[in-house]
Design a protein around this motif. Structure first.
Motif, PDB file in Angstrom:
ATOM      1  N   TYR A  85       0.841  -1.203   0.000  1.00 16.38           N
ATOM      2  CA  TYR A  85       0.000   0.000   0.000  1.00 16.38           C
ATOM      3  C   TYR A  85       0.875   1.252   0.000  1.00 16.38           C
ATOM      4  O   TYR A  85       2.035   1.224   0.414  1.00 16.38           O
ATOM      5  CB  TYR A  85      -0.924   0.011   1.227  1.00 16.38           C
ATOM      6  N   GLN A  86       0.283   2.357  -0.434  1.00 17.71           N
ATOM      7  CA  GLN A  86       0.989   3.638  -0.541  1.00 17.71           C
ATOM      8  C   GLN A  86       1.459   4.138   0.824  1.00 17.71           C
ATOM      9  O   GLN A  86       0.740   4.044   1.819  1.00 17.71           O
ATOM     10  CB  GLN A  86       0.053   4.670  -1.175  1.00 17.71           C
ATOM     11  N   LYS A  87       2.676   4.674   0.871  1.00 15.24           N
ATOM     12  CA  LYS A  87       3.188   5.312   2.081  1.00 15.24           C
ATOM     13  C   LYS A  87       2.533   6.679   2.212  1.00 15.24           C
ATOM     14  O   LYS A  87       2.596   7.489   1.285  1.00 15.24           O
ATOM     15  CB  LYS A  87       4.709   5.448   2.005  1.00 15.24           C
ATOM     16  N   ILE A  88       1.902   6.920   3.354  1.00 16.48           N
ATOM     17  CA  ILE A  88       1.177   8.183   3.547  1.00 16.48           C
ATOM     18  C   ILE A  88       1.745   9.022   4.685  1.00 16.48           C
ATOM     19  O   ILE A  88       1.233  10.086   4.996  1.00 16.48           O
ATOM     20  CB  ILE A  88      -0.335   7.950   3.757  1.00 16.48           C
ATOM     21  N   GLY A  89       2.806   8.530   5.322  1.00 16.09           N
ATOM     22  CA  GLY A  89       3.405   9.286   6.415  1.00 16.09           C
ATOM     23  C   GLY A  89       4.480   8.484   7.115  1.00 16.09           C
ATOM     24  O   GLY A  89       4.849   7.400   6.674  1.00 16.09           O
ATOM     25  N   ASN A  90       4.960   9.030   8.232  1.00 17.31           N
ATOM     26  CA  ASN A  90       6.016   8.382   9.002  1.00 17.31           C
ATOM     27  C   ASN A  90       5.845   8.760  10.472  1.00 17.31           C
ATOM     28  O   ASN A  90       5.410   9.865  10.788  1.00 17.31           O
ATOM     29  CB  ASN A  90       7.390   8.852   8.496  1.00 17.31           C
ATOM     30  N   ILE A  91       6.191   7.836  11.345  1.00 21.82           N
ATOM     31  CA  ILE A  91       6.210   8.125  12.780  1.00 21.82           C
ATOM     32  C   ILE A  91       7.660   7.973  13.232  1.00 21.82           C
ATOM     33  O   ILE A  91       8.274   6.935  13.019  1.00 21.82           O
ATOM     34  CB  ILE A  91       5.289   7.177  13.571  1.00 21.82           C
ATOM     35  N   PRO A  92       8.229   9.018  13.842  1.00 22.07           N
ATOM     36  CA  PRO A  92       9.649   8.995  14.222  1.00 22.07           C
ATOM     37  C   PRO A  92       9.958   8.011  15.358  1.00 22.07           C
ATOM     38  O   PRO A  92       9.086   7.611  16.122  1.00 22.07           O
ATOM     39  CB  PRO A  92       9.926  10.426  14.684  1.00 22.07           C
ATOM     40  N   TYR A  93      11.234   7.682  15.472  1.00 19.46           N
ATOM     41  CA  TYR A  93      11.778   6.831  16.531  1.00 19.46           C
ATOM     42  C   TYR A  93      11.389   7.374  17.907  1.00 19.46           C
ATOM     43  O   TYR A  93      11.401   8.582  18.132  1.00 19.46           O
ATOM     44  CB  TYR A  93      13.300   6.794  16.370  1.00 19.46           C
ATOM     45  N   GLN A  94      11.046   6.471  18.813  1.00 20.83           N
ATOM     46  CA  GLN A  94      10.706   6.755  20.211  1.00 20.83           C
ATOM     47  C   GLN A  94       9.401   7.533  20.398  1.00 20.83           C
ATOM     48  O   GLN A  94       9.118   7.985  21.500  1.00 20.83           O
ATOM     49  CB  GLN A  94      11.858   7.476  20.924  1.00 20.83           C
ATOM     50  N   HIS A  95       8.616   7.719  19.344  1.00 21.17           N
ATOM     51  CA  HIS A  95       7.311   8.345  19.503  1.00 21.17           C
ATOM     52  C   HIS A  95       6.285   7.271  19.838  1.00 21.17           C
ATOM     53  O   HIS A  95       6.393   6.139  19.386  1.00 21.17           O
ATOM     54  CB  HIS A  95       6.900   9.093  18.228  1.00 21.17           C
ATOM     55  N   ASP A  96       5.281   7.652  20.629  1.00 18.47           N
ATOM     56  CA  ASP A  96       4.226   6.693  20.929  1.00 18.47           C
ATOM     57  C   ASP A  96       2.976   7.044  20.134  1.00 18.47           C
ATOM     58  O   ASP A  96       2.782   8.190  19.716  1.00 18.47           O
ATOM     59  CB  ASP A  96       3.937   6.601  22.425  1.00 18.47           C
ATOM     60  N   VAL A  97       2.168   6.022  19.904  1.00 21.98           N
ATOM     61  CA  VAL A  97       0.984   6.181  19.083  1.00 21.98           C
ATOM     62  C   VAL A  97      -0.063   5.159  19.527  1.00 21.98           C
ATOM     63  O   VAL A  97       0.285   4.072  19.998  1.00 21.98           O
ATOM     64  CB  VAL A  97       1.335   6.024  17.580  1.00 21.98           C
ATOM     65  N   ASN A  98      -1.333   5.531  19.420  1.00 22.28           N
ATOM     66  CA  ASN A  98      -2.421   4.601  19.731  1.00 22.28           C
ATOM     67  C   ASN A  98      -2.763   3.793  18.493  1.00 22.28           C
ATOM     68  O   ASN A  98      -2.911   4.349  17.410  1.00 22.28           O
ATOM     69  CB  ASN A  98      -3.668   5.360  20.208  1.00 22.28           C
ATOM     70  N   VAL A  99      -2.870   2.477  18.675  1.00 21.89           N
ATOM     71  CA  VAL A  99      -3.191   1.586  17.564  1.00 21.89           C
ATOM     72  C   VAL A  99      -4.375   0.702  17.912  1.00 21.89           C
ATOM     73  O   VAL A  99      -4.669   0.453  19.083  1.00 21.89           O
ATOM     74  CB  VAL A  99      -1.979   0.706  17.171  1.00 21.89           C
ATOM     75  N   ARG A 100      -5.054   0.230  16.861  1.00 22.21           N
ATOM     76  CA  ARG A 100      -6.202  -0.665  16.996  1.00 22.21           C
ATOM     77  C   ARG A 100      -5.848  -1.960  16.264  1.00 22.21           C
ATOM     78  O   ARG A 100      -5.403  -1.936  15.127  1.00 22.21           O
ATOM     79  CB  ARG A 100      -7.445  -0.041  16.368  1.00 22.21           C
ATOM     80  N   VAL A 101      -6.048  -3.097  16.915  1.00 24.27           N
ATOM     81  CA  VAL A 101      -5.715  -4.383  16.326  1.00 24.27           C
ATOM     82  C   VAL A 101      -6.988  -5.077  15.851  1.00 24.27           C
ATOM     83  O   VAL A 101      -7.988  -5.098  16.560  1.00 24.27           O
ATOM     84  CB  VAL A 101      -4.994  -5.278  17.355  1.00 24.27           C
ATOM     85  N   THR A 102      -6.931  -5.598  14.639  1.00 20.16           N
ATOM     86  CA  THR A 102      -8.047  -6.375  14.111  1.00 20.16           C
ATOM     87  C   THR A 102      -7.531  -7.751  13.714  1.00 20.16           C
ATOM     88  O   THR A 102      -6.369  -7.920  13.401  1.00 20.16           O
ATOM     89  CB  THR A 102      -8.683  -5.697  12.878  1.00 20.16           C
ATOM     90  N   LYS A 103      -8.399  -8.759  13.746  1.00 21.47           N
ATOM     91  CA  LYS A 103      -8.001 -10.124  13.390  1.00 21.47           C
ATOM     92  C   LYS A 103      -7.442 -10.202  11.981  1.00 21.47           C
ATOM     93  O   LYS A 103      -6.503 -10.913  11.716  1.00 21.47           O
ATOM     94  CB  LYS A 103      -9.189 -11.081  13.509  1.00 21.47           C
ATOM     95  N   SER A 104      -8.017  -9.457  11.061  1.00 23.23           N
ATOM     96  CA  SER A 104      -7.608  -9.555   9.666  1.00 23.23           C
ATOM     97  C   SER A 104      -6.288  -8.841   9.377  1.00 23.23           C
ATOM     98  O   SER A 104      -5.721  -8.993   8.313  1.00 23.23           O
ATOM     99  CB  SER A 104      -8.699  -8.993   8.755  1.00 23.23           C
ATOM    100  N   SER A 105      -5.787  -8.060  10.325  1.00 29.18           N
ATOM    101  CA  SER A 105      -4.591  -7.261  10.067  1.00 29.18           C
ATOM    102  C   SER A 105      -3.286  -8.034  10.209  1.00 29.18           C
ATOM    103  O   SER A 105      -2.242  -7.537   9.814  1.00 29.18           O
ATOM    104  CB  SER A 105      -4.570  -6.039  10.985  1.00 29.18           C
ATOM    105  N   ARG A 106      -3.333  -9.236  10.762  1.00 29.23           N
ATOM    106  CA  ARG A 106      -2.134 -10.052  11.005  1.00 29.23           C
ATOM    107  C   ARG A 106      -1.097  -9.259  11.774  1.00 29.23           C
ATOM    108  O   ARG A 106      -1.338  -8.874  12.891  1.00 29.23           O
ATOM    109  CB  ARG A 106      -1.595 -10.619   9.724  1.00 29.23           C
ATOM    110  N   GLU A 107       0.077  -8.993  11.184  1.00 30.48           N
ATOM    111  CA  GLU A 107       1.122  -8.275  11.918  1.00 30.48           C
ATOM    112  C   GLU A 107       1.057  -6.759  11.735  1.00 30.48           C
ATOM    113  O   GLU A 107       1.906  -6.037  12.218  1.00 30.48           O
ATOM    114  CB  GLU A 107       2.512  -8.803  11.569  1.00 30.48           C
ATOM    115  N   TRP A 108       0.050  -6.286  11.055  1.00 29.48           N
ATOM    116  CA  TRP A 108      -0.131  -4.845  10.867  1.00 29.48           C
ATOM    117  C   TRP A 108      -1.141  -4.324  11.880  1.00 29.48           C
ATOM    118  O   TRP A 108      -2.085  -5.010  12.240  1.00 29.48           O
ATOM    119  CB  TRP A 108      -0.623  -4.546   9.448  1.00 29.48           C
ATOM    120  N   VAL A 109      -0.921  -3.097  12.348  1.00 25.50           N
ATOM    121  CA  VAL A 109      -1.856  -2.466  13.279  1.00 25.50           C
ATOM    122  C   VAL A 109      -2.369  -1.167  12.665  1.00 25.50           C
ATOM    123  O   VAL A 109      -1.639  -0.445  11.996  1.00 25.50           O
ATOM    124  CB  VAL A 109      -1.214  -2.212  14.662  1.00 25.50           C
ATOM    125  N   LYS A 110      -3.632  -0.900  12.912  1.00 28.80           N
ATOM    126  CA  LYS A 110      -4.284   0.303  12.388  1.00 28.80           C
ATOM    127  C   LYS A 110      -4.117   1.419  13.403  1.00 28.80           C
ATOM    128  O   LYS A 110      -4.280   1.205  14.596  1.00 28.80           O
ATOM    129  CB  LYS A 110      -5.760   0.028  12.133  1.00 28.80           C
TER     130      LYS A 110
END
Length: 110
Positions: A67-92
């Motif tokens: 999929y297209q790269k739409i941004g970046n999150i820098p090293y040591q930054h925290d972020v809230n993610v949502r996990v879905t069964k279909s996402s496997r090792e990817w988090v939304k």
């Protein structure tokens, strides 16, 4: 000393049920992303994670590096993610559009 097999099995199962340990079979059924967030049944699948990749992590428009790269999150930054069964090792991302790979993250806090 003789052991009653049924009583021994019952005691073992009771020990597992009351000690709070999760059998290995249940853990293996979880995706890497679910393990990252230490999810349990009935718990809302959102957690805060920390970016561990020194170059940061790419935000993709979908759950794959195809999929297209739409941004970046820098090293040591925290972020809230949502996990879905279909996402496997990817988090939304929970607070904005996009997906990040769980390989470059670790659970933030406890």
């Amino acid at each position: 000393m003789k052991f009653n097999k049924q009583l021994t099995a019952l005691a073992f199962l009771t020990l597992i049920a009351t000690s709070g340990t999760v059998p290995a079979i249940a853990t293996q059924a979880q995706t890497p992303a679910e393990q990252l967030c230490r999810l349990r049944a009935g718990i809302k699948p959102v957690c805060t994670v920390l970016v561990t990749a020194p170059i940061g992590v790419a935000i993709r428009s979908g759950p794959s590096s195809n999929y297209q790269k739409i941004g970046n999150i820098p090293y040591q930054h925290d972020v809230n993610v949502r996990v879905t069964k279909s996402s496997r090792e990817w988090v939304k991302l929970a607070d904005r559009p996009g997906w990040i790979h769980s390989r470059y993250l670790e659970m933030a806090g406890d």
